[in-house]
Design an enzyme around this catalytic site. Sequence first.
Site, PDB file in Angstrom:
ATOM      1  CD  GLU A  16     -23.135  -3.011 -83.716  1.00 59.93           C
ATOM      2  OE1 GLU A  16     -23.761  -1.989 -84.030  1.00 59.93           O
ATOM      3  OE2 GLU A  16     -23.282  -3.606 -82.639  1.00 59.93           O
TER       4      GLU A  16
ATOM      5  CB  CYS B 137     -25.777  -7.806 -82.745  1.00 60.40           C
ATOM      6  SG  CYS B 137     -25.078  -7.791 -84.373  1.00 60.40           S
TER       7      CYS B 137
END
Length: 345
Positions: free
Chosen positions: A88, A334
Amino acid sequence: MKILADYDIDELKKIVSEMGQPSFRATQIFKWLYSGADFDGMTDLPAEFRKELSREYIAVPLTIAEKFVSKDGSVKFLYKYHDGNIIEGVYMPHSYGDTLCVSTQVGCRMGCSFCASGIGGLVRNLTAGEIAAQVIAVNGYLGGSAANRKISNLVLMGSGEPLDNYDNVTKFLRLVTNKNALDFGMRSISLSTCGLVENIKRLADEGYGVTLSVSLHATTDESRRELMPIAHKYTLAQITEAVKYYFEKTGRRIIFEYALVKGKNMSAFDCKRLREITRGYPSHVNLIKLNYVKEKGMQGCSDEEAKRFLQRLTEMNVSATIRRSFGNDVGGACGQLRRNYIAER
Ligand code: SF4
């Protein structure tokens, strides 16, 4: 299959010459790659040559699998690589220039206790071209090209420890700063490390001059070992010595990242230690309000607690700010989007 964006112009010249093509084709390919073109889109190359390239090389090694647009203008991306791996990234609009957070590994082997990216360990390193592909994809998403870049700054702060993938990451730095690629300045790139001392010094010696950002998160070796296994290998004294060396060699101010963990690292003693650690060279502390990672069970703090901690630091003349957090309405910390995506499938 090989990734064509892994090669610099000199290496591409060798490749095209072995295929019987003139050397200017290398620059043409390079510019197309950094504009996000697949072989079909490289319209000034002979069709037969494009076909030949496509038999051996991948031009676009990732696709944007999903994107999540936040009310604050940030966008979280899930990228899918040619081999099915998912990572990501986050695009963050700032008044001083838009920033893209970039990943350097699939997973991470550093095992920091507050981080979702490292939960499954390291899957594999990303190559230089695969890292660049994240920037190329988001630049394209924003309507940019190689000649018309829409991203001002890069932060190597996504999944992975950049200095644990040193050769690929430094090649990535050389590639994206090339004038025919995306022409970033080294000064507009920040590299975040948990503190791999030898490679901090190597980066300084090799003259990259990026902003060095060190994940500190604790102020004594003992407390840091509880949060970050790497602290068993390198002490704070070794890290401080390495960042001073980095400053002396590059002239770049050192940034420390400090995630505020309730009940762990927010005492008056921690403020004093932060003053000691950051004294004697230009530095700045980024205070981060920790996102809750359910697998880790670690709690962040309230806005008020973060402000109080900042005030104490400011009173001690420690340069510090609370980092603005982005995209809270579209996924958590994250590494969590990737974990959710993989779990759903
Ligand atoms: S914080 Fe960074 S170094 Fe630590 S486990 Fe997560 S990705 Fe790896």
